[in-house]
Scaffold this active site. Structure first.
Site, PDB file in Angstrom:
ATOM      1  N   SER A  13       0.851  -1.195   0.000  1.00 50.90           N
ATOM      2  CA  SER A  13       0.000   0.000   0.000  1.00 50.90           C
ATOM      3  C   SER A  13       0.890   1.250   0.000  1.00 50.90           C
ATOM      4  O   SER A  13       2.120   1.130   0.009  1.00 50.90           O
ATOM      5  CB  SER A  13      -0.920  -0.025   1.220  1.00 50.90           C
ATOM      6  OG  SER A  13      -0.146  -0.111   2.376  1.00 50.90           O
ATOM      7  N   GLY A  18      -3.329   7.234  -5.648  1.00 48.70           N
ATOM      8  CA  GLY A  18      -4.218   8.394  -5.757  1.00 48.70           C
ATOM      9  C   GLY A  18      -3.531   9.536  -6.484  1.00 48.70           C
ATOM     10  O   GLY A  18      -4.109  10.193  -7.347  1.00 48.70           O
ATOM     11  N   LYS A 222      11.303  -7.754 -19.774  1.00 50.53           N
ATOM     12  CA  LYS A 222      10.964  -8.923 -18.958  1.00 50.53           C
ATOM     13  C   LYS A 222       9.599  -8.731 -18.284  1.00 50.53           C
ATOM     14  O   LYS A 222       8.767  -9.641 -18.262  1.00 50.53           O
ATOM     15  CB  LYS A 222      12.067  -9.083 -17.909  1.00 50.53           C
ATOM     16  CG  LYS A 222      11.955 -10.313 -17.071  1.00 50.53           C
ATOM     17  CD  LYS A 222      13.262 -10.461 -16.295  1.00 50.53           C
ATOM     18  CE  LYS A 222      13.043 -11.203 -15.003  1.00 50.53           C
ATOM     19  NZ  LYS A 222      14.168 -11.043 -14.088  1.00 50.53           N
ATOM     20  N   CYS A 380     -10.914  26.442  12.010  1.00 53.17           N
ATOM     21  CA  CYS A 380     -11.971  25.676  12.663  1.00 53.17           C
ATOM     22  C   CYS A 380     -11.731  25.605  14.176  1.00 53.17           C
ATOM     23  O   CYS A 380     -11.973  26.576  14.867  1.00 53.17           O
ATOM     24  CB  CYS A 380     -12.099  24.295  12.013  1.00 53.17           C
ATOM     25  SG  CYS A 380     -13.763  23.635  12.228  1.00 53.17           S
ATOM     26  N   PHE A 381     -11.229  24.497  14.697  1.00 51.59           N
ATOM     27  CA  PHE A 381     -10.902  24.413  16.123  1.00 51.59           C
ATOM     28  C   PHE A 381      -9.929  25.552  16.480  1.00 51.59           C
ATOM     29  O   PHE A 381      -9.976  26.116  17.567  1.00 51.59           O
ATOM     30  CB  PHE A 381     -10.242  23.059  16.394  1.00 51.59           C
ATOM     31  CG  PHE A 381     -10.298  22.617  17.819  1.00 51.59           C
ATOM     32  CD1 PHE A 381     -11.500  22.307  18.418  1.00 51.59           C
ATOM     33  CD2 PHE A 381      -9.127  22.480  18.561  1.00 51.59           C
ATOM     34  CE1 PHE A 381     -11.543  21.881  19.737  1.00 51.59           C
ATOM     35  CE2 PHE A 381      -9.165  22.057  19.878  1.00 51.59           C
ATOM     36  CZ  PHE A 381     -10.378  21.749  20.467  1.00 51.59           C
ATOM     37  N   HIS A 514     -12.830  25.421   6.528  1.00 58.93           N
ATOM     38  CA  HIS A 514     -11.552  24.805   6.147  1.00 58.93           C
ATOM     39  C   HIS A 514     -11.084  25.308   4.780  1.00 58.93           C
ATOM     40  O   HIS A 514     -11.314  24.650   3.761  1.00 58.93           O
ATOM     41  CB  HIS A 514     -11.689  23.279   6.111  1.00 58.93           C
ATOM     42  CG  HIS A 514     -11.802  22.678   7.466  1.00 58.93           C
ATOM     43  ND1 HIS A 514     -10.710  22.371   8.239  1.00 58.93           N
ATOM     44  CD2 HIS A 514     -12.889  22.362   8.204  1.00 58.93           C
ATOM     45  CE1 HIS A 514     -11.116  21.875   9.391  1.00 58.93           C
ATOM     46  NE2 HIS A 514     -12.435  21.858   9.395  1.00 58.93           N
ATOM     47  N   GLU A 516      -8.249  25.288   3.513  1.00 53.40           N
ATOM     48  CA  GLU A 516      -7.217  24.442   2.889  1.00 53.40           C
ATOM     49  C   GLU A 516      -7.810  23.478   1.873  1.00 53.40           C
ATOM     50  O   GLU A 516      -7.117  23.030   0.959  1.00 53.40           O
ATOM     51  CB  GLU A 516      -6.426  23.687   3.967  1.00 53.40           C
ATOM     52  CG  GLU A 516      -7.147  22.548   4.684  1.00 53.40           C
ATOM     53  CD  GLU A 516      -8.003  22.983   5.873  1.00 53.40           C
ATOM     54  OE1 GLU A 516      -8.401  24.167   5.923  1.00 53.40           O
ATOM     55  OE2 GLU A 516      -8.294  22.142   6.750  1.00 53.40           O
TER      56      GLU A 516
END
Ligand code: GLN
Length: 542
Positions: A13, A18, A222, A380-381, A514, A516
């Site tokens: 992984s 992505g 190959k 936000c926070f 947000h 971003e």
């Protein structure tokens, strides 16, 4: 009818599937095609909204209020196409839809099975909600061989069969490990991974092999031979210095040319000047600036994926490199002197977060930024903590708290139980489920003229994406303003503070949304551009 490119991953992984999908989409756009990216996630959560950021990384929120996988952030950053709820699905969502239909009796007495009912639901999802795109790129999460991704692989195999080769392309991303002792790149894991894919009936058309070292023609041959793939379709995905080089690098290796060839489309030269410009700016910065991110999920930087990228974009806009110092806010609670570590940074950012743990440390960081006149950006926070800091230390409200942390005498930040979205009235209660019940997605915000926010945005009305349950209580507006904190952005009904700033400070701005999530390398978000510019100014003064 769009053409579909299905992207699977093998061997390990975290191969950057992505990113690869996003970069390929950008290359197709650069050839004049309209694209959309989708992600099919095999886990059982209905969406990633309730998953811990340190386990799963950031939850990316779309304009239409879906909580999605962070890869959708890459998709938006690389293509500028705004993702929608219909661009990300999980096994949990597919099953809950299938089971709801079963309970309604929609299957007319049939026995419900993975094939065909679950696979049909997956295929419907892949084929629905198109908007005359030329290409739909569909990434399958996880690694080939995982038990849980089997229904997805079966669904795309069937789609390949139904739509035919002229409309489908299977791109498999693998790893070529380098064995230092032998001084060799190894192709065997890739061969095995392709075999695994073939065993579920999928023959990949293109292989994207991630590697740290170049591959000899002999080895490429190959891989082609053993994996039953044309040699030119074995593409090298070399590691690059920064992610925005990926489209250029994959183009050089022939990825988009091979896709054109697969579909029998003309091989025109793509228009890549925007990517070249971005890469040049990143490779040749005119200066550097150091910004501290004071948060709680700093052990996994993927938890703040879009944030880190948005700071890079702010750097691009200013022609500088942004160095990020990730600081765990709890440090400031454990040791008084720890806060001194912030002396050498030129900007302090408190990002989004949940829960009481670490919050006092964040409030200390805000205070330090305010008192030392270091540019501050709260998200936000980070806005809620900035408001608590002003209330407690300047507005004579020492008991000010957030109801997120339990009962408080001065609920300066409180649970929002009712708000408007356009003409719709939304309601929540404290007993609601945790999943999918926050204020989510894009909401309008009106900016006060003459404010820093208004100047930075160059607009009077904006729309930004939200993901939170609590809000700053407008009832305390007068006390906050008397303490030097101005509310410069409000929801259109005037009830929800969206932006606060301190006019007595070189740059102190905090937002409930947000920003971003909407920043792109080609179009850096104005708040990040402004924050980095202010931090540059600060670093010059020191
Ligand atoms: N925990 C806060 C809330 O729910 C802030 C959320 C966030 O930062 N995204 O309101």
């Amino acid at each position: 009818m769009p053409r579909y490119i299905f992207i699977t991953g093998g061997v390990v992984s975290s191969l950057g599937k992505g990113l690869g999908a996003a970069a390929l989409a950008a290359l197709l756009q650069a050839r004049g095609y309209k694209v959309r990216l989708r992600k099919l996630d095999p886990y059982l959560n209905v969406d990633p909204g309730t998953m811990s950021p340190t386990q799963h990384g950031e939850v990316f929120v779309t304009d239409d209020g879906a909580e999605t996988d962070l890869d959708l952030g890459h998709y938006e950053r690389f293509t500028g196409v705004h993702a929608k709820r219909s661009d990300n699905v999980t096994t949990g969502r597919i099953y809950s839809d299938v089971l709801a239909k079963e309970r309604r009796g929609d299957y007319l007495g049939a026995t419900i099975q993975v094939i065909p009912h679950v696979t049909d639901a997956i295929k419907e999802f892949v084929k629905a909600n198109h908007d005359d795109e030329d290409f739909i790129l569909c990434e399958i999460g996880g690694t080939v061989g995982d038990i849980e991704s089997l229904p997805f692989l079966e669904a795309i195999r069937q789609l390949g069969n139904e739509l035919g080769r002229e409309l489908t392309c299977f791109l498999h991303v693998t790893l070529l490990p380098y064995i230092a002792a032998a001084g060799e790149l190894k192709t065997k894991p890739t061969q095995h991974s392709v075999k695994e894919l073939q065993s579920v009936g999928i023959q990949p058309d293109i292989l994207l092999c991630r590697t740290e070292h170049p591959l000899s023609d002999e080895q490429r041959g190959k891989i082609g031979l053993f994996c039953n793939i044309r040699q030119s379709a074995v593409i090298l995905g070399m590691d690059v210095r920064n992610i925005y080089e990926v489209p250029l690098s994959y183009h050089e290796q022939g990825l988009d040319r091979e896709v054109m060839r697969h579909f029998g489309l003309p091989d025109k030269t793509p228009e890549l000047s925007a990517w070249q410009r971005i890469c040049n700016t990143v490779a040749n910065p005119e200066g550097e600036v150091t910004i501290a991110i004071v948060g709680k999920y700093t052990s996994l930087q993927d938890s703040y994926k879009s944030l880190g990228e948005a700071l890079v974009h702010g750097g691009i806009a200013n022609g500088v490199k942004v160095n990020i110092e990730w600081i765990d806010s709890e440090l400031f609670e454990q040791e008084d002197a720890a806060i001194e570590a912030l002396h050498h940074v030129s900007g302090i950012l408190v990002p989004g977060g949940f829960g009481e743990r670490g919050s006092e440390g964040k409030i200390r960081a805000v205070r330090f930024a305010r008192e030392q006149k270091i540019p501050y950006f709260g998200i936000c926070f980070g806005m809620q903590m900035a408001v608590l800091e002003t209330a407690r230390n300047l507005a004579d409200l020492p008991g000010a708290g957030s109801s997120e942390f339990g009962a408080t005498d001065v609920p300066l930040v409180g649970l929002m139980t009712e708000w408007t979205d356009g003409n719709e009235r939304l309601q929540r209660s404290a007993d609601d489920d945790l999943g999918g019940t926050m204020r989510l997605g894009a909401y309008a915000c009106l900016l006060e003229e003459g404010s820093v926010a208004g100047r930075v945005y160059g607009a009077t009305e904006i729309a930004e994406r939200h993901r939170h349950r609590y809000e700053v209580n407008i009832a305390y507006r007068d006390q906050l303003e008397a303490a030097g904190m101005k509310i410069s952005g409000l929801s259109p009904d005037g009830r929800l503070p969206e932006i606060v700033e301190r006019p007595d400070h070189p740059f102190f701005i905090a937002v409930q949304f947000h920003p971003e999530l909407k920043s792109k390398p080609t179009d850096p978000h104005p708040l990040f551009t402004g924050f980095v510019a202010a931090s540059m100014e600060k670093s010059r003064l020191v």
